[in-house]
Design a protein around this motif. Structure first.
Motif, PDB file in Angstrom:
ATOM      1  N   ALA A 301       0.833  -1.208   0.000  1.00  0.00           N
ATOM      2  CA  ALA A 301       0.000   0.000   0.000  1.00  0.00           C
ATOM      3  C   ALA A 301       0.864   1.254   0.000  1.00  0.00           C
ATOM      4  O   ALA A 301       0.555   2.241  -0.686  1.00  0.00           O
ATOM      5  CB  ALA A 301      -0.928  -0.003   1.216  1.00  0.00           C
ATOM      6  N   PHE A 302       1.962   1.221   0.741  1.00  0.00           N
ATOM      7  CA  PHE A 302       2.860   2.375   0.822  1.00  0.00           C
ATOM      8  C   PHE A 302       3.531   2.642  -0.528  1.00  0.00           C
ATOM      9  O   PHE A 302       3.596   3.788  -0.993  1.00  0.00           O
ATOM     10  CB  PHE A 302       3.912   2.127   1.899  1.00  0.00           C
ATOM     11  CG  PHE A 302       4.646   3.372   2.326  1.00  0.00           C
ATOM     12  CD1 PHE A 302       4.212   4.100   3.419  1.00  0.00           C
ATOM     13  CD2 PHE A 302       5.766   3.813   1.641  1.00  0.00           C
ATOM     14  CE1 PHE A 302       4.872   5.257   3.805  1.00  0.00           C
ATOM     15  CE2 PHE A 302       6.441   4.956   2.018  1.00  0.00           C
ATOM     16  CZ  PHE A 302       5.988   5.684   3.112  1.00  0.00           C
ATOM     17  N   LYS A 303       4.020   1.569  -1.162  1.00  0.00           N
ATOM     18  CA  LYS A 303       4.684   1.711  -2.465  1.00  0.00           C
ATOM     19  C   LYS A 303       3.715   2.228  -3.530  1.00  0.00           C
ATOM     20  O   LYS A 303       4.111   2.990  -4.420  1.00  0.00           O
ATOM     21  CB  LYS A 303       5.267   0.372  -2.908  1.00  0.00           C
ATOM     22  CG  LYS A 303       6.525  -0.046  -2.177  1.00  0.00           C
ATOM     23  CD  LYS A 303       7.022  -1.381  -2.701  1.00  0.00           C
ATOM     24  CE  LYS A 303       8.296  -1.831  -1.984  1.00  0.00           C
ATOM     25  NZ  LYS A 303       8.752  -3.154  -2.456  1.00  0.00           N
ATOM     26  N   LYS A 304       2.464   1.825  -3.446  1.00  0.00           N
ATOM     27  CA  LYS A 304       1.473   2.250  -4.437  1.00  0.00           C
ATOM     28  C   LYS A 304       1.290   3.762  -4.413  1.00  0.00           C
ATOM     29  O   LYS A 304       1.095   4.399  -5.449  1.00  0.00           O
ATOM     30  CB  LYS A 304       0.140   1.550  -4.170  1.00  0.00           C
ATOM     31  CG  LYS A 304      -0.922   1.822  -5.221  1.00  0.00           C
ATOM     32  CD  LYS A 304      -2.173   1.009  -4.961  1.00  0.00           C
ATOM     33  CE  LYS A 304      -3.223   1.260  -6.040  1.00  0.00           C
ATOM     34  NZ  LYS A 304      -4.462   0.478  -5.801  1.00  0.00           N
ATOM     35  N   ILE A 305       1.375   4.357  -3.225  1.00  0.00           N
ATOM     36  CA  ILE A 305       1.164   5.803  -3.080  1.00  0.00           C
ATOM     37  C   ILE A 305       2.447   6.591  -3.261  1.00  0.00           C
ATOM     38  O   ILE A 305       2.498   7.583  -3.984  1.00  0.00           O
ATOM     39  CB  ILE A 305       0.521   6.116  -1.714  1.00  0.00           C
ATOM     40  CG1 ILE A 305      -0.902   5.531  -1.664  1.00  0.00           C
ATOM     41  CG2 ILE A 305       0.489   7.618  -1.444  1.00  0.00           C
ATOM     42  CD1 ILE A 305      -1.596   5.673  -0.331  1.00  0.00           C
ATOM     43  N   PHE A 306       3.534   6.151  -2.616  1.00  0.00           N
ATOM     44  CA  PHE A 306       4.772   6.932  -2.591  1.00  0.00           C
ATOM     45  C   PHE A 306       5.836   6.438  -3.568  1.00  0.00           C
ATOM     46  O   PHE A 306       6.899   7.048  -3.684  1.00  0.00           O
ATOM     47  CB  PHE A 306       5.348   6.955  -1.171  1.00  0.00           C
ATOM     48  CG  PHE A 306       4.532   7.777  -0.217  1.00  0.00           C
ATOM     49  CD1 PHE A 306       4.569   9.156  -0.264  1.00  0.00           C
ATOM     50  CD2 PHE A 306       3.718   7.168   0.727  1.00  0.00           C
ATOM     51  CE1 PHE A 306       3.821   9.929   0.616  1.00  0.00           C
ATOM     52  CE2 PHE A 306       2.960   7.929   1.608  1.00  0.00           C
ATOM     53  CZ  PHE A 306       3.008   9.307   1.558  1.00  0.00           C
ATOM     54  N   LYS A 307       5.562   5.329  -4.264  1.00  0.00           N
ATOM     55  CA  LYS A 307       6.495   4.796  -5.267  1.00  0.00           C
ATOM     56  C   LYS A 307       7.857   4.427  -4.679  1.00  0.00           C
ATOM     57  O   LYS A 307       8.860   4.391  -5.391  1.00  0.00           O
ATOM     58  CB  LYS A 307       6.687   5.789  -6.424  1.00  0.00           C
ATOM     59  CG  LYS A 307       5.408   6.373  -6.984  1.00  0.00           C
ATOM     60  CD  LYS A 307       4.424   5.322  -7.426  1.00  0.00           C
ATOM     61  CE  LYS A 307       3.143   5.956  -7.961  1.00  0.00           C
ATOM     62  NZ  LYS A 307       2.094   4.941  -8.241  1.00  0.00           N
ATOM     63  N   THR A 308       7.891   4.164  -3.401  1.00  0.00           N
ATOM     64  CA  THR A 308       9.112   3.714  -2.739  1.00  0.00           C
ATOM     65  C   THR A 308       8.714   2.900  -1.517  1.00  0.00           C
ATOM     66  O   THR A 308       7.576   2.981  -1.052  1.00  0.00           O
ATOM     67  CB  THR A 308      10.000   4.913  -2.324  1.00  0.00           C
ATOM     68  OG1 THR A 308      11.266   4.433  -1.859  1.00  0.00           O
ATOM     69  CG2 THR A 308       9.342   5.741  -1.225  1.00  0.00           C
ATOM     70  N   SER A 309       9.637   2.113  -0.990  1.00  0.00           N
ATOM     71  CA  SER A 309       9.336   1.269   0.165  1.00  0.00           C
ATOM     72  C   SER A 309       9.347   2.104   1.435  1.00  0.00           C
ATOM     73  O   SER A 309       9.976   3.171   1.491  1.00  0.00           O
ATOM     74  CB  SER A 309      10.367   0.141   0.276  1.00  0.00           C
ATOM     75  OG  SER A 309      11.635   0.681   0.624  1.00  0.00           O
ATOM     76  N   PRO A 310       8.666   1.647   2.487  1.00  0.00           N
ATOM     77  CA  PRO A 310       8.704   2.387   3.761  1.00  0.00           C
ATOM     78  C   PRO A 310      10.121   2.590   4.275  1.00  0.00           C
ATOM     79  O   PRO A 310      10.455   3.647   4.801  1.00  0.00           O
ATOM     80  CB  PRO A 310       7.886   1.489   4.700  1.00  0.00           C
ATOM     81  CG  PRO A 310       6.983   0.715   3.803  1.00  0.00           C
ATOM     82  CD  PRO A 310       7.763   0.486   2.552  1.00  0.00           C
TER      83      PRO A 310
END
Length: 316
Positions: A301-310
């Motif tokens: 979910a994080f990658k989908k929004i920010f295009k990078t890993s947490p």
């Protein structure tokens, strides 16, 4: 920064170079072009890279704009056209020179009549910049916080107050376009005058529009979700709170907000996670403290929004 056409030509030349350069030279070129492509993509994201940015836009939209949010406060000044604005489940019908205050992470979407030109100013402001010029008794970010907490996103100024605001926003635009000596200083002064005026107007509540189209049940639910992101938020449990079926709740939520209930909860949790990652809290701890049940779901979910890993977020 390179234009797209320039980049494409250089990429074409790079392919021709493959047969002419030694292998180590080719690897050097690969690294160079990778860096250029990354810079180009960063520019396209449209993120705020300055203390503030003002845009004057008049165009005719050809397609609907999706729900989105920013990591900084935003002011929209509607000038002409036919539009309304959906902010956190509230729909505001706009009149000329209506002012919208949209806090960072508030999910919003313009609803535009595509048959007419849409004219507006958009002002993006770095919250750290505004806070640095605030005083103990005068926090310049207060207007955004009040707007978000109380659904007072719309200001409709009248008479002398409207004339003062129009003068300041036009002067700010002129100074930002100017190369005259001191134009940057003058621009800052007009920005601060705008922010002081908007805070005074909102604190007085004289020109804050409290009427908007929204189902009170959904507004109550949105507030509950925002207050309980760290806890389990199952759709059946949320439906029970409103004494409706889960299927009806999902239908009603999408009708009022333009997005699914699951999407809204996930986005709000990801926003909370991003703010905690910036504080230096480990990604695994952030995952479970923001209501996610497993790290893989959180990471996707994080990658989908920010295009990078947490784990890489603070380095991106």
């Amino acid at each position: 920064m390179y234009h797209l056409e320039t980049l494409q030509k250089m990429l074409y030349d790079r392919n021709k170079t493959r047969t002419k350069c030694a292998l180590y030279q080719f690897f050097i070129l690969e690294i160079l072009f990778m860096k250029m492509e990354i810079l180009f993509m960063k520019k396209r994201r449209g993120y705020l890279h300055n203390n503030y940015q003002l845009f004057y836009l008049k165009d005719q939209q050809t397609k609907e704009i999706e729900e989105h949010y920013h990591e900084f406060p935003k002011i929209v000044v509607f000038i002409s056209g036919k539009a309304s604005y959906l902010i956190e489940g509230c729909t505001y019908e706009l009149q000329p020179y209506d002012i919208l205050l949209i806090h960072q992470n508030d999910i919003h979407k313009p609803l535009i009549d595509l048959s007419l030109p849409y004219e507006r100013y958009i002002l993006w402001v770095d919250p750290a910049f505004l806070h640095s010029y605030s005083q103990k008794s005068s926090e310049l970010l207060a207007c955004f916080q009040i707007a978000s907490q109380n659904n007072l996103h719309l200001l409709r100024l009248k008479d002398s107050a409207l004339m003062i605001f129009q003068s300041h926003i036009k002067a700010l635009h002129q100074e930002l376009m100017s190369s005259d000596f001191g134009s940057d200083i003058m621009a800052d002064t007009f920005l601060f005058q705008i922010m002081v005026q908007l805070n005074r107007e909102l604190l007085s509540r004289n020109n804050a529009i409290t009427s908007y189209n929204s189902d009170p049940r959904i507004q109550s639910l949105i507030q509950y979700i925002r207050d309980h992101l760290e806890q389990p938020l199952s759709i059946p449990d949320l439906a029970n709170q409103l004494y409706v079926s889960p299927s009806y709740l999902m239908h009603l939520f999408r009708q009022e907000t333009g997005m699914s209930l699951h999407q809204y909860i996930t986005r709000k949790r990801i926003q909370l996670a991003a703010s905690r990652l910036k504080e230096g809290i480990p990604a695994t701890e952030v995952c479970f403290s923001c209501g996610f049940q497993d790290y893989s779901t959180f990471s996707r979910a994080f990658k989908k929004i920010f295009k990078t890993s947490p784990g890489q977020y603070n380095n991106s």
